[in-house]
Write a protein that holds these residues in place. Sequence first.
Motif, mmCIF file in Angstrom:
data_model
loop_
_atom_site.group_PDB
_atom_site.id
_atom_site.type_symbol
_atom_site.label_atom_id
_atom_site.label_comp_id
_atom_site.label_asym_id
_atom_site.label_seq_id
_atom_site.Cartn_x
_atom_site.Cartn_y
_atom_site.Cartn_z
ATOM 1 N N THR A 1 0.814 -1.218 0.000
ATOM 2 C CA THR A 1 0.000 0.000 0.000
ATOM 3 C C THR A 1 0.845 1.265 0.000
ATOM 4 O O THR A 1 0.327 2.346 -0.319
ATOM 5 N N HIS A 2 2.128 1.150 0.329
ATOM 6 C CA HIS A 2 2.951 2.361 0.411
ATOM 7 C C HIS A 2 3.123 3.016 -0.952
ATOM 8 O O HIS A 2 3.357 4.222 -1.036
ATOM 9 N N ARG A 3 2.967 2.243 -2.031
ATOM 10 C CA ARG A 3 3.224 2.777 -3.368
ATOM 11 C C ARG A 3 2.161 3.762 -3.823
ATOM 12 O O ARG A 3 2.418 4.613 -4.676
ATOM 13 N N ASN A 4 0.962 3.656 -3.273
ATOM 14 C CA ASN A 4 -0.131 4.563 -3.659
ATOM 15 C C ASN A 4 -0.368 5.659 -2.633
ATOM 16 O O ASN A 4 -1.329 6.423 -2.760
ATOM 17 N N ALA A 5 0.496 5.743 -1.647
ATOM 18 C CA ALA A 5 0.315 6.731 -0.574
ATOM 19 C C ALA A 5 1.152 7.979 -0.846
ATOM 20 O O ALA A 5 2.050 7.985 -1.685
ATOM 21 N N HIS A 6 0.827 9.027 -0.100
ATOM 22 C CA HIS A 6 1.557 10.296 -0.204
ATOM 23 C C HIS A 6 1.688 10.908 1.180
ATOM 24 O O HIS A 6 0.732 10.899 1.966
ATOM 25 N N LEU A 7 2.871 11.412 1.488
ATOM 26 C CA LEU A 7 3.100 12.066 2.767
ATOM 27 C C LEU A 7 2.807 13.561 2.630
ATOM 28 O O LEU A 7 3.537 14.288 1.965
ATOM 29 N N ASP A 8 1.731 13.988 3.254
ATOM 30 C CA ASP A 8 1.376 15.393 3.275
ATOM 31 C C ASP A 8 1.980 15.997 4.546
ATOM 32 O O ASP A 8 1.431 15.859 5.638
ATOM 33 N N PHE A 9 3.096 16.669 4.398
ATOM 34 C CA PHE A 9 3.794 17.189 5.571
ATOM 35 C C PHE A 9 3.067 18.370 6.212
ATOM 36 O O PHE A 9 3.410 18.767 7.325
ATOM 37 N N ASP A 10 2.079 18.898 5.528
ATOM 38 C CA ASP A 10 1.269 19.950 6.127
ATOM 39 C C ASP A 10 0.121 19.370 6.960
ATOM 40 O O ASP A 10 -0.559 20.102 7.677
ATOM 41 N N ASP A 11 -0.081 18.055 6.847
ATOM 42 C CA ASP A 11 -1.160 17.409 7.603
ATOM 43 C C ASP A 11 -0.801 15.939 7.844
ATOM 44 O O ASP A 11 -1.565 15.034 7.509
ATOM 45 N N GLU B 1 -5.605 15.419 10.149
ATOM 46 C CA GLU B 1 -6.612 16.140 10.942
ATOM 47 C C GLU B 1 -7.661 16.818 10.071
ATOM 48 O O GLU B 1 -8.747 17.138 10.550
ATOM 49 N N ARG B 2 -7.357 17.040 8.798
ATOM 50 C CA ARG B 2 -8.274 17.804 7.948
ATOM 51 C C ARG B 2 -9.405 16.951 7.389
ATOM 52 O O ARG B 2 -10.579 17.297 7.531
ATOM 53 N N ASP C 1 12.857 8.648 -2.364
ATOM 54 C CA ASP C 1 13.267 10.036 -2.595
ATOM 55 C C ASP C 1 14.052 10.556 -1.384
ATOM 56 O O ASP C 1 13.490 10.685 -0.292
ATOM 57 N N PRO C 2 15.341 10.874 -1.547
ATOM 58 C CA PRO C 2 16.134 11.349 -0.408
ATOM 59 C C PRO C 2 15.570 12.617 0.232
ATOM 60 O O PRO C 2 15.680 12.794 1.450
ATOM 61 N N ALA C 3 14.964 13.491 -0.559
ATOM 62 C CA ALA C 3 14.400 14.718 0.004
ATOM 63 C C ALA C 3 13.230 14.393 0.938
ATOM 64 O O ALA C 3 13.083 15.004 2.007
ATOM 65 N N VAL C 4 12.409 13.434 0.555
ATOM 66 C CA VAL C 4 11.309 13.003 1.421
ATOM 67 C C VAL C 4 11.869 12.362 2.687
ATOM 68 O O VAL C 4 11.377 12.602 3.794
ATOM 69 N N GLY C 5 12.928 11.557 2.521
ATOM 70 C CA GLY C 5 13.549 10.927 3.678
ATOM 71 C C GLY C 5 14.061 11.934 4.692
ATOM 72 O O GLY C 5 13.837 11.789 5.897
ATOM 73 N N ARG C 6 14.749 12.966 4.206
ATOM 74 C CA ARG C 6 15.279 13.992 5.107
ATOM 75 C C ARG C 6 14.150 14.734 5.814
ATOM 76 O O ARG C 6 14.228 14.999 7.023
ATOM 77 N N ARG C 7 13.111 15.048 5.066
ATOM 78 C CA ARG C 7 12.012 15.818 5.662
ATOM 79 C C ARG C 7 11.253 14.992 6.707
ATOM 80 O O ARG C 7 10.903 15.499 7.775
ATOM 81 N N LEU C 8 11.019 13.716 6.409
ATOM 82 C CA LEU C 8 10.318 12.871 7.375
ATOM 83 C C LEU C 8 11.180 12.662 8.616
ATOM 84 O O LEU C 8 10.669 12.659 9.744
#
Length: 301
Positions: free
Chosen positions: A148-158, A162-163, A281-288
Motif C-alpha cells: 500500500t505504500h506505493r499509492n500513498a503520499h506524505l502530506d507534511f502539512d497534515d 486532521e483535515r 526520494d532522499p528529500a522526502v527521507g530527510r524531511r520525514l
Amino acid sequence: MTGWTADQIPDQHGRTAVVTGANSGLGLVTATELARRGARVVLAVRDTAAGAEAARRIGGAVEVRELDLADLASVRSFAARLTADRPVIDLLVNNAGVVLLGPRRTSADGFELHLGTNMLGHFALTGMLLGALATAPAPRVVSLSSITHRNAHLDFDDLMYERSYRAASAYGRSKLATTVFGVELDRRLRAAGSPVVSTLAHPGLTRTNLTPRAWEHRRRTGRLIARLGLLVTQPVERGTLPQLRAATEPGLRGGEFFGPAGPGETRGRVTGARFGREAADPAVGRRLWTAAEELTGVRYL
C-alpha cells in the motif's frame, strides 16, 4: 513453489533478537523461526498475557516484555530496561502494526494512531536501541513495509490527517512513512560508518488477525471480508518469509527490500521488492526524519 524458505535461516545461537508485535501473526512466526534456529528472542508486546501464551508455544530462549508503540513513555521504559539487561542486541524486527478502519483515533502522545504506532513508535524504539545494536558483530534492523505504500503520499502539512480523515489512506501513509524511514535509516547508517544494516520487507497479501481487528466496529462485514480474503491471500507462514530473509540472510547490503514475487507482489516466493517513487526520494527521507525527531524527541545519527 520454490524459492527461499525458513530452512535457509542460518544458525542464530548467541544472537539476541527483538521482535515487536510477536504474540500473533507475522511477528509470532518470525519469533518462532528465530528461536527454532537458536536465537534468544524478546517478544515485545502490548498484551503480556498473550505474549506469555506465545512464549509457551514457541519454547526455547524466549522472554516477554511489555511495549506499547502508541505510547512513547512505554517505548522509553522498554528500551531503558532492555538495554540495562541486554547491552548487546543483534537484531530488531519492527514488525508490529495496526489497521483501523473506524473513525480517527490518536495515540497517547496525540499522534494519528496508524502513524504513531506503525512508524513513529518504531522510529523512537530504533533510536533508543541503536547503541546496543551497534555493539553486536553483525547487527540488523528490519522495517515492515506494505504494498500500500506505493499509492500513498506524505502530506507534511497534515501528517496527522486532521483535515479530512480516511482510515485506509492513513494506514497507507503510515506504511509509506515506515518505508521511507527504513530507506533513510540505511542512508544515515552508511554515512555514519555504522555497522548496523537497515533492510526492509513486505508480506504481500497475507492472512493475519489485522483484518478482523480492523473491522471490529462492523464485525459482520469483517467476517465476510476475511472469508473473501482466503481467495487472494497467502498463509502467514509464507507471508513471513520476506522479513525472515531480510532479518537473517548473510551478507545483505543496507537498503535491500524483499517481498513476494507473484502478481502485484501479493503472494508467492520471496524476491527483491520494488519501492514506490516517494519512498526512495532522499528529500522526502530527510524531511520525514526531521519531522519524526521533532515529534518523538528522539535524535540519532
